[in-house]
Design a protein around this motif. Structure first.
Motif, PDB file in Angstrom:
ATOM      1  N   LEU A   1      40.323  47.415  37.764  1.00  0.00           N
ATOM      2  CA  LEU A   1      39.474  47.324  38.952  1.00  0.00           C
ATOM      3  C   LEU A   1      40.184  47.957  40.142  1.00  0.00           C
ATOM      4  CD1 LEU A   1      40.539  44.928  41.118  1.00  0.00           C
ATOM      5  CD2 LEU A   1      39.799  43.465  39.245  1.00  0.00           C
ATOM      6  N   THR A   2      39.388  48.343  41.136  1.00  0.00           N
ATOM      7  CA  THR A   2      39.950  48.780  42.415  1.00  0.00           C
ATOM      8  C   THR A   2      39.158  48.136  43.537  1.00  0.00           C
ATOM      9  OG1 THR A   2      38.492  50.699  42.444  1.00  0.00           O
ATOM     10  CG2 THR A   2      40.722  51.059  41.634  1.00  0.00           C
ATOM     11  N   ILE A   3      39.840  47.818  44.610  1.00  0.00           N
ATOM     12  CA  ILE A   3      39.164  47.348  45.809  1.00  0.00           C
ATOM     13  C   ILE A   3      39.633  48.228  46.958  1.00  0.00           C
ATOM     14  CG2 ILE A   3      38.794  45.413  47.384  1.00  0.00           C
ATOM     15  CD1 ILE A   3      39.502  43.522  45.172  1.00  0.00           C
ATOM     16  N   ALA A   4      38.671  48.828  47.672  1.00  0.00           N
ATOM     17  CA  ALA A   4      39.023  49.669  48.808  1.00  0.00           C
ATOM     18  C   ALA A   4      39.297  48.785  50.013  1.00  0.00           C
ATOM     19  CB  ALA A   4      37.880  50.634  49.119  1.00  0.00           C
ATOM     20  N   ARG A   5      40.019  49.329  50.978  1.00  0.00           N
ATOM     21  CA  ARG A   5      40.263  48.619  52.223  1.00  0.00           C
ATOM     22  C   ARG A   5      38.925  48.213  52.851  1.00  0.00           C
ATOM     23  NH1 ARG A   5      44.876  48.158  55.032  1.00  0.00           N
ATOM     24  NH2 ARG A   5      46.227  49.412  53.710  1.00  0.00           N
ATOM     25  N   GLY A   6      38.773  46.963  53.206  1.00  0.00           N
ATOM     26  CA  GLY A   6      37.546  46.507  53.864  1.00  0.00           C
ATOM     27  C   GLY A   6      36.363  46.325  52.937  1.00  0.00           C
ATOM     28  N   ALA A   7      36.570  46.443  51.625  1.00  0.00           N
ATOM     29  CA  ALA A   7      35.454  46.295  50.690  1.00  0.00           C
ATOM     30  C   ALA A   7      35.491  44.924  50.016  1.00  0.00           C
ATOM     31  CB  ALA A   7      35.508  47.386  49.628  1.00  0.00           C
ATOM     32  N   THR A   8      34.382  44.562  49.377  1.00  0.00           N
ATOM     33  CA  THR A   8      34.316  43.277  48.684  1.00  0.00           C
ATOM     34  C   THR A   8      33.970  43.503  47.222  1.00  0.00           C
ATOM     35  OG1 THR A   8      33.568  42.171  50.677  1.00  0.00           O
ATOM     36  CG2 THR A   8      33.193  41.033  48.593  1.00  0.00           C
ATOM     37  N   LEU A   9      34.834  42.973  46.346  1.00  0.00           N
ATOM     38  CA  LEU A   9      34.515  43.000  44.924  1.00  0.00           C
ATOM     39  C   LEU A   9      34.096  41.601  44.513  1.00  0.00           C
ATOM     40  CD1 LEU A   9      34.574  44.382  42.083  1.00  0.00           C
ATOM     41  CD2 LEU A   9      36.882  43.473  41.857  1.00  0.00           C
ATOM     42  N   GLY A  10      32.897  41.492  43.950  1.00  0.00           N
ATOM     43  CA  GLY A  10      32.460  40.204  43.436  1.00  0.00           C
ATOM     44  C   GLY A  10      32.813  40.101  41.960  1.00  0.00           C
ATOM     45  N   VAL A  11      33.371  38.969  41.565  1.00  0.00           N
ATOM     46  CA  VAL A  11      33.679  38.751  40.145  1.00  0.00           C
ATOM     47  C   VAL A  11      32.814  37.596  39.673  1.00  0.00           C
ATOM     48  CG1 VAL A  11      35.444  38.113  38.476  1.00  0.00           C
ATOM     49  CG2 VAL A  11      36.040  39.535  40.440  1.00  0.00           C
ATOM     50  N   ILE A  12      32.029  37.838  38.642  1.00  0.00           N
ATOM     51  CA  ILE A  12      31.118  36.801  38.189  1.00  0.00           C
ATOM     52  C   ILE A  12      31.338  36.507  36.705  1.00  0.00           C
ATOM     53  CG2 ILE A  12      29.250  38.441  37.728  1.00  0.00           C
ATOM     54  CD1 ILE A  12      27.397  36.148  38.785  1.00  0.00           C
ATOM     55  N   GLY A  13      31.204  35.246  36.354  1.00  0.00           N
ATOM     56  CA  GLY A  13      31.362  34.838  34.963  1.00  0.00           C
ATOM     57  C   GLY A  13      31.166  33.348  34.856  1.00  0.00           C
ATOM     58  N   GLU A  14      30.926  32.869  33.632  1.00  0.00           N
ATOM     59  CA  GLU A  14      30.716  31.435  33.486  1.00  0.00           C
ATOM     60  C   GLU A  14      32.059  30.735  33.333  1.00  0.00           C
ATOM     61  OE1 GLU A  14      29.247  31.475  28.832  1.00  0.00           O
ATOM     62  OE2 GLU A  14      27.813  31.882  30.430  1.00  0.00           O
ATOM     63  N   SER A  15      32.022  29.402  33.244  1.00  0.00           N
ATOM     64  CA  SER A  15      33.284  28.676  33.147  1.00  0.00           C
ATOM     65  C   SER A  15      34.034  29.107  31.889  1.00  0.00           C
ATOM     66  CB  SER A  15      33.036  27.172  33.133  1.00  0.00           C
ATOM     67  OG  SER A  15      32.069  26.849  32.162  1.00  0.00           O
TER      68      SER A  15
ATOM     69  N   ASP B   1      30.189  44.309  47.561  1.00  0.00           N
ATOM     70  CA  ASP B   1      29.803  45.715  47.496  1.00  0.00           C
ATOM     71  C   ASP B   1      29.819  46.187  46.045  1.00  0.00           C
ATOM     72  OD1 ASP B   1      29.894  45.894  50.388  1.00  0.00           O
ATOM     73  OD2 ASP B   1      32.069  45.760  50.121  1.00  0.00           O
ATOM     74  N   ASP B   2      30.856  45.757  45.338  1.00  0.00           N
ATOM     75  CA  ASP B   2      30.962  46.051  43.916  1.00  0.00           C
ATOM     76  C   ASP B   2      30.961  44.732  43.157  1.00  0.00           C
ATOM     77  OD1 ASP B   2      31.485  48.988  43.991  1.00  0.00           O
ATOM     78  OD2 ASP B   2      33.202  48.292  45.164  1.00  0.00           O
ATOM     79  N   ILE B   3      30.487  44.767  41.913  1.00  0.00           N
ATOM     80  CA  ILE B   3      30.429  43.536  41.126  1.00  0.00           C
ATOM     81  C   ILE B   3      31.028  43.794  39.750  1.00  0.00           C
ATOM     82  CG2 ILE B   3      28.925  41.786  40.084  1.00  0.00           C
ATOM     83  CD1 ILE B   3      26.952  42.255  42.341  1.00  0.00           C
ATOM     84  N   MET B   4      31.815  42.815  39.309  1.00  0.00           N
ATOM     85  CA  MET B   4      32.409  42.907  37.985  1.00  0.00           C
ATOM     86  C   MET B   4      31.983  41.674  37.208  1.00  0.00           C
ATOM     87  SD  MET B   4      36.457  43.079  37.425  1.00  0.00           S
ATOM     88  CE  MET B   4      37.187  41.853  36.413  1.00  0.00           C
ATOM     89  N   VAL B   5      31.546  41.866  35.964  1.00  0.00           N
ATOM     90  CA  VAL B   5      31.093  40.737  35.155  1.00  0.00           C
ATOM     91  C   VAL B   5      32.128  40.458  34.079  1.00  0.00           C
ATOM     92  CG1 VAL B   5      29.244  39.816  33.729  1.00  0.00           C
ATOM     93  CG2 VAL B   5      28.711  41.446  35.550  1.00  0.00           C
ATOM     94  N   LEU B   6      32.603  39.219  34.041  1.00  0.00           N
ATOM     95  CA  LEU B   6      33.572  38.823  33.022  1.00  0.00           C
ATOM     96  C   LEU B   6      32.881  37.971  31.975  1.00  0.00           C
ATOM     97  CD1 LEU B   6      36.799  37.691  34.924  1.00  0.00           C
ATOM     98  CD2 LEU B   6      36.522  39.675  33.444  1.00  0.00           C
ATOM     99  N   TYR B   7      33.195  38.224  30.712  1.00  0.00           N
ATOM    100  CA  TYR B   7      32.721  37.331  29.659  1.00  0.00           C
ATOM    101  C   TYR B   7      33.876  37.075  28.701  1.00  0.00           C
ATOM    102  CZ  TYR B   7      30.035  35.145  26.011  1.00  0.00           C
ATOM    103  OH  TYR B   7      29.573  34.236  25.100  1.00  0.00           O
ATOM    104  N   ALA B   8      34.266  35.839  28.560  1.00  0.00           N
ATOM    105  CA  ALA B   8      35.357  35.447  27.659  1.00  0.00           C
ATOM    106  C   ALA B   8      36.587  36.329  27.845  1.00  0.00           C
ATOM    107  CB  ALA B   8      34.894  35.469  26.209  1.00  0.00           C
TER     108      ALA B   8
END
Lengths: 279, 326, 587
Positions: free
Chosen positions: C292-306, C479-486
């Motif tokens: 992953l990369t996050i730019a200065r001033g940007a927001t990366l959302g990370v989503i996934g279940e427990s 701004d960007d979204i990353m989906v995690l699964y297991a």
């Protein structure tokens, strides 16, 4: 200030207030008792041995005709003072070691914990008997024996508290901030241990009073001419058949002290629980 | 149905129990080191003690060699340990006989007293603990709380002297000395042991009752208890069928701790009632600095303690389905 | 007597405090009424009062509850015990905690029926198996032999429904029954509940804080706030034309508006760059091949279940868990893997904000100490300068400066979370990692925290790594979204890329499982197609983690080979054998 104390006392339950009275009473006796004694505790002042309650000797006389009240007032100093010092030593050492293990590398933590587990597996009375057999029963050594005997228990409680607290998010936050181990142990963990450790200190004090008076009762504790409350019971055991106050009074004195501390601690921790439940 | 369940039990519980046994043995080994090396701190040694200050250096050296005291400490430890395990813990200089014989004369008495006291105290403590928990914060519970709280803090010699005064001096029901003749009838044994049992039980009952109550109350705040009540199960039944199975682990643990006290903690009771048990033997060993006897007694008490803890752990493992089958 | 359940003037007190005041409503037979509100609204207290039950320390102080022709509050203990679990039954929020851990499921499920003498043990077990089957539980014949710890949360929740329905109750109370579940599980459980309650012809009370869930379940809605009724009406009316101001606030917070400003186009080198990151607890791998990369001033959302590894990712970046492989670069320089190797400056520039402010703030310290510590630690600020800066920071998070003297114990959840945030801001970081910072909060309070985060980003140019299980929240801020699964990164891309049809099958399931705020949505969601049959997964192969649940899996491929990364037409990168992901593409 007085108002704060008054509302603090008011919040205690009935049995808690009784405990508080007993504890304050014994602390007072331990500090000024010898000055209140009507007779010299070592002097043979009564006409009779094992006399009952009389005006001259409110708690009777002992097996040599000494005044029981005077002997009790001066003996309390040993029972309370020695136990207080030993409990303090045991708790402080336990807490210090526990904090050390909570922030130290795993091998050190495991080493110390394993050693303490070993000591805990030796029943406290047995442990203290072995120690007394080896080092003897002078007052400083009794102090040391009592605190060594009860230190592992204090360590175990403190460690389980510290280990739980070290998992708390605020400690993780401090780690991520780059804080050192000393700051984490003293500023983040320690303040949250004080309350439960105070209760543990009180219980440990009770155990130590019972241990030391038990040792004295067996003739292995405080040695003559000094005498704590347990010694008083021992030296008057021959008065048991006559139901002499000389044997009962010191035993009852110890019971009021230990029961008092127990009642007070229970009231305080119980209140803590109730307040936590309300939030 | 029973077949696979049993196999699952063996497969998952046995390694856990085996682990506890190994850990218990390790602890026992460490305890033996502590006991042995504390005794080494004693200034002078057995030979010196036996021969007195006036003995010549040669005589002391000869005796040292006879007992192997001139060997380095680790070697003496190993010999002592092997002796312990093989049932030969050394020679009691004060009793002038083998430690094992001294102990063999006393141990059955201690076990008898402990077993009878346990028989009295366990049912009473369980009843008090469960009753208190079921009436949490009601008058009965608060009364019992103050009572047990006070009882755990009583010195044994107060309980014992009061018992003697009441039952022996005033009422003249019971003998104040618990000496049992060899040919005593069971009734006489019970009569002589009544007061020691009473004294021991008072303190142990209070301890166990408090821990039982705490274990049950801890469970009562669990959501499954509320669920059971909302299923229309009556409160008494909820405690017996839902709460107790979950509280067994901590309760048995509390019992183990208290029962170990019945052996080693009986020191004062045995002394007051002149009961020839192991604990008063140990006191004699301390006063006479009879180290081989003292060490052997200490090891017996520690072993008993660890054994009780091990039994409690095993019960807890077997009672907990999460540990029993995964 | 038309209504099946009538509540009039209900009052519940805890000591001298009134926690439910003058609550009244009625439910016609066979209908579902929802009690909705935030924490402290009294919704669970009211639901329990329907069974004549009050928790320890509380008591029902007045009013009447009628179920059928029984006046519940006039019953004695025996009468109540006869009612509970028989005519009125209860489904609790956390099934995992509400089942007795040391008894078999079947013993517990049949207990109400046997206890109330409805059925003998054998008949009750037969009925239980029928219920298990209708609730779509796996292995209905044998699942009752298991213990609670052997089953998943979603299964336990359905088993509890079976336990509640076994006596054929006339009233079922469901208390937040899906709140503890992952969103993809929730939809299945909701469907099962709705069907089962309808089959029974039972009247139901559904307690929830989630308007969208309630919209699927309820015929009528009662909106509660601080123990009082704010609005009471038919579900469609309350949801479409809310009459009360408070209801409108709830509605607005339920679906957060996009609060963030879009990030400046990434011009310079990225602030945070992670390549091929693996992490494990002991020998258990948690994260695999994260990039992953996050730019200065940007927001990366990370989503996934427990259990997806999203919190572990933050821990690895923070240095609490050294990665087992891969590199982390921060502002162009490599970041040392463990805490002890990092410099104070590196610590300062990355701050972590924990989910639960209750446990993240040391109760032994006051607010000023908590915020002041980073000031002293990183910036050497002491005395009056520190006091001034603490006041500025409190102002920045919109709290009064007078709070500095207070211990944090007495503050509200929202205030604590703001202080939690202020402590991170005090370091003047470049990157703040927010781990589920709104999850423990009520919807309205959580929405305000999101707004605050957006404001701070605009004012201070912060970059965020924003972790959440809730796709609505992530969409509102990232701004960007990353989906995690297991532990695997199944999809990454711009926020807009997730609007396209082509997405990873898991992302598709996740987005499709979030209930919409309108009645009838649940019915429109057809049953998800059963995963197509495939061969035995190849031993030892590094296969797609989503394979067992995937409705789009391809026999002969998915169970044999490691999935590759593809770029979708929307610009997202997905980890899937199908380049078009979960859509009917040309394959």
């Amino acid at each position: 200030m007085t108002n704060a104390i008054r509302s603090w006392v008011k919040a205690l339950s009935g049995s808690g207030r009784l405990g508080l009275v007993l504890v304050v009473f014994w602390l007072l006796i331990a500090s000024i008792g010898p000055f209140l004694a009507p007779y010299d505790p070592g002097a043979f002042v009564a006409h009779d041995v094992f006399a009952g309650f009389t005006g001259a000797h409110p708690l009777g006389s002992d097996y040599l005709g000494r005044d029981v009240l005077s002997r009790l007032l001066s003996g309390a100093r040993y029972s309370v003072g020695l136990a207080l010092a030993a409990a303090l030593l045991a708790s402080l050492a336990g807490i210090t070691l526990a904090l050390l293990t909570a922030v130290s590398p795993r091998w050190l933590d495991e080493g110390i914990s394993r050693f303490m587990d070993t000591l805990i597996s030796i029943p406290s009375k047995i442990f203290s008997l072995v120690l007394v057999a080896v080092v003897g029963s002078s007052l400083p050594l009794l102090l040391l024996v009592a605190s060594i005997t009860y230190m592992p228990g204090s360590f175990r409680i403190a460690r389980s508290l510290a280990v739980n607290l070290a998992q708390m998010d605020y400690v993780q936050v401090a780690r991520c901030r780059g804080e050192g181990a000393a700051y984490i142990a003293i500023r983040e963990i320690l303040p949250n241990m004080i309350h439960p450790m105070l209760a543990d200190f009180g219980l440990r004090f009770v155990f130590i009073v019972l241990l030391l008076s038990g040792l004295s009762f067996l003739g292995l504790g405080v040695q003559p001419p000094d005498a704590d409350l347990g010694s008083l019971v021992r030296e008057n055991i021959s008065g048991l058949g006559e139901a002499a106050p000389a044997i009962l009074m010191p035993a009852i004195a110890i019971a009021t002290l230990t029961v008092g501390v127990n009642l007070l601690i229970d009231a305080l921790t119980g209140r803590g629980r109730r307040m936590a439940g309300k939030e | 149905m029973a077949g696979p369940a049993t196999r699952g039990l063996l497969a998952t519980a046995l390694p856990l129990i085996g682990k506890r046994v190994a850990s218990g043995l390790l602890t026992l080994l460490l305890v033996s080191m502590v006991v042995f090396f504390i005794a080494q701190l004693l200034p002078g040694d057995m030979a010196q003690e036996l021969l007195g200050q006036a003995a010549t250096a040669d005589a002391v050296a000869a005796l040292r060699e006879k007992f192997g005291l001139d060997r380095p400490a680790p070697e003496r430890y190993l010999r002592w340990l092997v002796g312990m395990v093989t049932g030969d813990p050394g020679y009691s200089l004060v009793a002038n006989m083998a430690v094992s014989d001294v102990i063999a004369a006393r141990l059955p008495n201690s076990l008898l007293l402990a077993a009878l006291s346990a028989l009295v105290s366990v049912p009473v403590a369980l009843t008090i603990g469960i009753l208190s928990a079921m009436h949490r914060d009601a008058r009965l519970d608060r009364g019992l709380n103050v009572a047990t709280l006070s009882m755990v803090a009583l010195p044994e010699f107060l309980v014992a002297t009061l018992a003697v005064l009441v039952f022996s001096v005033q009422l003249r029901w019971l003998p104040s000395i618990a000496l049992i003749p060899a040919d005593a009838s069971p009734w006489l044994v019970l009569r002589s042991l009544a007061m020691p049992i009473l004294t021991l039980s008072v303190i142990v009952i209070a301890q166990m009752a408090r821990m039982t109550r705490a274990a049950i109350i801890q469970q009562l705040s669990q959501p499954y208890v509320e669920m059971a009540l909302l299923k229309g199960i009556k409160p008494a039944r909820v405690v017996l069928t839902h709460v107790l199975p979950n509280a067994i682990g901590p309760i048995v643990n509390a019992m183990a701790l208290s029962l170990s006290y019945l052996l080693g903690g009986a020191i004062i009771v045995e002394t007051i009632f002149n009961y020839p048990g192991l604990a008063s033997l140990m006191v004699n060993a301390v006063t006479s600095r009879d180290m081989p006897l003292l060490q052997a007694c200490a090891m017996i008490f520690c072993t008993a303690y660890l054994l009780l803890v091990l039994i409690a752990d095993t019960v807890a493992i077997l009672a907990n389905p999460r540990l029993r089958n995964r | 007597m038309n209504n099946h359940v009538e509540v009039r003037g209900l009052c519940v007190k805890a000591g001298t405090t009134t926690i439910v005041e003058d609550v009244g409503f009625s439910i016609p037979r066979g209908e579902v009424l929802a009690l909705i509100g935030e924490s402290g609204s009294g919704k669970t207290t009211i639901a329990m009062a329907l069974m004549g039950y009050a928790r320890l320390g509380c008591r029902i102080a007045g009013g009447s509850v009628r179920v059928g022709d029984t006046d519940v509050l006039s019953l004695d203990e025996d009468g109540l015990a006869a009612l509970r679990g028989d005519r009125v039954s209860y489904i609790a929020q956390s099934a995992a905690a509400s089942f007795n851990p040391s008894r078999r499921i079947m013993d517990q499920v049949v207990e109400p029926a046997v206890n109330h003498g409805r059925l003998d043990r054998k008949a009750a077990e037969a009925k239980a198996v029928t219920l298990f089957r209708s609730l779509a539980l796996p292995n209905p014949e044998s699942i009752g032999e298991r213990y609670p710890h052997q089953l998943s949360g979603g299964q336990l929740q359905r088993l509890m429904a079976a336990m509640a329905l076994i006596t054929g109750p006339e009233l079922v109370i469901l208390d937040e029954p899906t709140t503890a579940l992952d969103v993809t599980t929730q939809i299945e459980v909701l469907r099962a509940f709705k069907q089962a309650v309808r089959d029974q012809g039972a009247t139901a009370v559904y307690v929830s804080h989630d308007l969208a869930v309630v919209a699927q379940m309820a015929d009528a809605i009662v909106v509660l706030n601080k123990g009082r009724i704010r609005e009471n009406g038919a579900a469609a009316q309350v949801l479409e034309r809310p009459a009360d101001e408070y209801t409108r606030t709830l509605m607005a917070a339920a679906r957060p508006e996009r609060a963030a400003v879009d990030a400046p186009k990434a011009t310079a080198a990225p602030l945070l760059e992670i390549k091929g990151l693996n992490a494990a607890y002991g020998t258990t791998p948690i994260l695999r091949d994260i990039n992953l990369t996050i730019a200065r001033g940007a927001t990366l959302g990370v989503i996934g279940e427990s259990g997806s590894g999203k919190s572990t990712l933050a821990r690895v970046i923070a240095g609490m868990l050294p990665p087992s492989a891969g590199s982390i670069r921060f502002d162009g320089a490599g970041l040392p893997p463990s805490l002890s190797m990092r410099s104070r400056e590196q610590f300062r520039r990355i701050q972590l904000v924990f989910q639960n402010a209750d446990t993240a703030l040391n109760p032994a310290h006051c607010v000023g100490e908590i915020i002041g510590r980073p000031l002293a630690f990183y910036h050497g600020l002491k005395g009056a300068a520190a006091t001034r800066r603490v006041a500025e920071l409190l102002d920045l998070i919109k709290l009064p400066a007078s709070l500095a003297e207070r211990p944090c114990g007495g503050l509200s959840g929202g205030q604590k979370q703001r202080i939690n945030l202020a402590r991170a801001l005090a370091a003047k970081p470049d990157l703040i990692m927010c781990d589920e910072v709104t999850s423990a909060l009520d919807t309205v309070v959580g929405a305000a925290i999101l707004d605050l985060l957006a404001d701070l980003k605009r004012e201070l140019g912060l970059a965020y790594l924003f972790i959440s299980h809730d796709i609505g929240t992530v969409r509102a801020i990232a701004d960007d979204i990353m989906v995690l699964y297991a532990g695997t990164q199944v999809e990454t891309g711009r926020r807009q890329g997730y609007h396209g049809v082509a997405r990873h099958p898991y992302t598709d399931l996740l987005i499709g499982s979030v209930p919409e705020l309108r009645p009838g949505w649940l019915e429109e969601q057809g049953d998800r197609p059963a995963p197509p049959a495939i061969g035995q997964p190849k031993d030892g192969a590094d296969l797609c983690r989503f394979l067992p649940r995937c409705s789009w899996r391809v026999g002969g491929t998915c169970e044999e080979f490691t999935p590759p990364r593809h770029r979708t037409p929307g610009g997202n990168i997905i980890l899937c054998h199908r380049p078009e992901g979960a859509s009917e593409g040309a394959s």
